[in-house]
Design a protein around this motif. Sequence first.
Motif, PDB file in Angstrom:
ATOM      1  N   LEU A  65     -12.602  -6.819  27.336  1.00  0.00           N
ATOM      2  CA  LEU A  65     -11.885  -7.291  27.942  1.00  0.00           C
ATOM      3  C   LEU A  65     -11.970  -8.753  27.850  1.00  0.00           C
ATOM      4  CD1 LEU A  65     -12.890  -6.145  31.318  1.00  0.00           C
ATOM      5  CD2 LEU A  65     -10.929  -5.347  30.513  1.00  0.00           C
ATOM      6  N   ASP A  66     -10.986  -9.574  27.778  1.00  0.00           N
ATOM      7  CA  ASP A  66     -10.616 -10.658  27.611  1.00  0.00           C
ATOM      8  C   ASP A  66     -11.333 -11.269  28.317  1.00  0.00           C
ATOM      9  OD1 ASP A  66      -9.809 -13.465  28.274  1.00  0.00           O
ATOM     10  OD2 ASP A  66      -8.012 -13.198  27.310  1.00  0.00           O
ATOM     11  N   MET A  67     -12.433 -12.404  28.724  1.00  0.00           N
ATOM     12  CA  MET A  67     -13.034 -12.685  29.771  1.00  0.00           C
ATOM     13  C   MET A  67     -13.126 -13.457  30.045  1.00  0.00           C
ATOM     14  SD  MET A  67     -15.792 -10.384  30.106  1.00  0.00           S
ATOM     15  CE  MET A  67     -16.654 -11.315  31.008  1.00  0.00           C
ATOM     16  N   LYS A  68     -11.998 -14.305  29.535  1.00  0.00           N
ATOM     17  CA  LYS A  68     -11.536 -14.897  30.164  1.00  0.00           C
ATOM     18  C   LYS A  68     -10.850 -15.136  31.254  1.00  0.00           C
ATOM     19  CE  LYS A  68      -7.947 -19.382  29.631  1.00  0.00           C
ATOM     20  NZ  LYS A  68      -7.077 -20.096  28.449  1.00  0.00           N
ATOM     21  N   ALA A  69      -9.862 -14.013  31.293  1.00  0.00           N
ATOM     22  CA  ALA A  69      -8.909 -13.377  31.901  1.00  0.00           C
ATOM     23  C   ALA A  69      -9.266 -12.977  33.756  1.00  0.00           C
ATOM     24  CB  ALA A  69      -7.867 -12.572  31.537  1.00  0.00           C
ATOM     25  N   VAL A  70     -10.722 -12.918  32.595  1.00  0.00           N
ATOM     26  CA  VAL A  70     -11.542 -12.367  34.090  1.00  0.00           C
ATOM     27  C   VAL A  70     -12.517 -13.260  35.073  1.00  0.00           C
ATOM     28  CG1 VAL A  70     -13.914 -10.549  34.253  1.00  0.00           C
ATOM     29  CG2 VAL A  70     -12.310  -9.574  32.949  1.00  0.00           C
ATOM     30  N   GLY A  75     -11.046 -12.447  43.409  1.00  0.00           N
ATOM     31  CA  GLY A  75     -10.761 -11.372  43.830  1.00  0.00           C
ATOM     32  C   GLY A  75      -9.662 -10.395  43.873  1.00  0.00           C
ATOM     33  N   GLU A  76      -8.587 -11.061  43.931  1.00  0.00           N
ATOM     34  CA  GLU A  76      -8.046 -10.285  42.879  1.00  0.00           C
ATOM     35  C   GLU A  76      -7.370 -10.661  41.363  1.00  0.00           C
ATOM     36  OE1 GLU A  76      -4.174 -10.785  45.255  1.00  0.00           O
ATOM     37  OE2 GLU A  76      -5.205 -10.769  46.806  1.00  0.00           O
ATOM     38  N   PRO A  77      -6.784  -9.398  40.563  1.00  0.00           N
ATOM     39  CA  PRO A  77      -6.449  -9.849  39.447  1.00  0.00           C
ATOM     40  C   PRO A  77      -5.246 -10.642  39.193  1.00  0.00           C
ATOM     41  CG  PRO A  77      -6.518  -7.314  40.521  1.00  0.00           C
ATOM     42  CD  PRO A  77      -6.380  -8.477  41.165  1.00  0.00           C
ATOM     43  N   THR A  78      -4.945 -11.178  38.029  1.00  0.00           N
ATOM     44  CA  THR A  78      -4.126 -12.304  37.980  1.00  0.00           C
ATOM     45  C   THR A  78      -3.179 -12.033  36.476  1.00  0.00           C
ATOM     46  OG1 THR A  78      -5.927 -12.682  35.735  1.00  0.00           O
ATOM     47  CG2 THR A  78      -5.956 -14.001  38.291  1.00  0.00           C
ATOM     48  N   PRO A  79      -1.942 -12.155  36.668  1.00  0.00           N
ATOM     49  CA  PRO A  79      -1.141 -11.743  35.669  1.00  0.00           C
ATOM     50  C   PRO A  79      -1.938 -11.684  34.431  1.00  0.00           C
ATOM     51  CG  PRO A  79      -0.267 -13.628  36.665  1.00  0.00           C
ATOM     52  CD  PRO A  79      -1.473 -13.086  37.074  1.00  0.00           C
ATOM     53  N   ALA A  80      -2.925 -12.458  33.996  1.00  0.00           N
ATOM     54  CA  ALA A  80      -3.470 -12.511  32.307  1.00  0.00           C
ATOM     55  C   ALA A  80      -4.651 -11.098  32.332  1.00  0.00           C
ATOM     56  CB  ALA A  80      -3.927 -13.896  32.591  1.00  0.00           C
ATOM     57  N   TYR A  81      -5.056 -11.074  34.015  1.00  0.00           N
ATOM     58  CA  TYR A  81      -5.961  -9.926  33.062  1.00  0.00           C
ATOM     59  C   TYR A  81      -4.631  -8.213  33.263  1.00  0.00           C
ATOM     60  CZ  TYR A  81      -8.803  -5.926  35.227  1.00  0.00           C
ATOM     61  OH  TYR A  81     -10.418  -5.546  35.149  1.00  0.00           O
ATOM     62  N   ALA A  82      -3.838  -8.413  33.870  1.00  0.00           N
ATOM     63  CA  ALA A  82      -2.719  -7.326  34.754  1.00  0.00           C
ATOM     64  C   ALA A  82      -2.421  -6.775  33.094  1.00  0.00           C
ATOM     65  CB  ALA A  82      -2.215  -7.024  35.098  1.00  0.00           C
ATOM     66  N   ASP A  83      -2.478  -8.121  32.427  1.00  0.00           N
ATOM     67  CA  ASP A  83      -1.893  -7.991  31.003  1.00  0.00           C
ATOM     68  C   ASP A  83      -2.791  -7.441  29.867  1.00  0.00           C
ATOM     69  OD1 ASP A  83       0.788  -9.135  31.684  1.00  0.00           O
ATOM     70  OD2 ASP A  83       0.279 -11.007  31.450  1.00  0.00           O
TER      71      ASP A  83
END
Length: 111
Positions: A65-70, A75-83
Amino acid sequence: MKIQLILKMRDSKDKQTEELKTFCLDHGADLVGIADLALLKKGLQTEPKDLLNPYTAAISTAVVLDMKAVAEMHGEPTPAYADNCKALNRRLNTLTESIANWIRKRGFKGE
């Protein structure tokens, strides 16, 4: 003679295992493992009960996974994490289909 045959079979299996691991890594996996299912078949309860019967091994692959997005999640997934997850799921889908094709081309059951 029997011992030599067993060793040759084991060497062949080990060679195929290494070839498959190399294939997986070359086609996008960051990590790959192959497990003999014999012990699981003896003690793991599945539904249906014969779920593992046709198989002798299981292949697990992983991608990073992109650890920056993580790290940006609070608490909630961000758009970057979801992408990132969507892209990784596409990558895993392509990878697993390639693995199944590799296995089938060698005369084994690959799903």
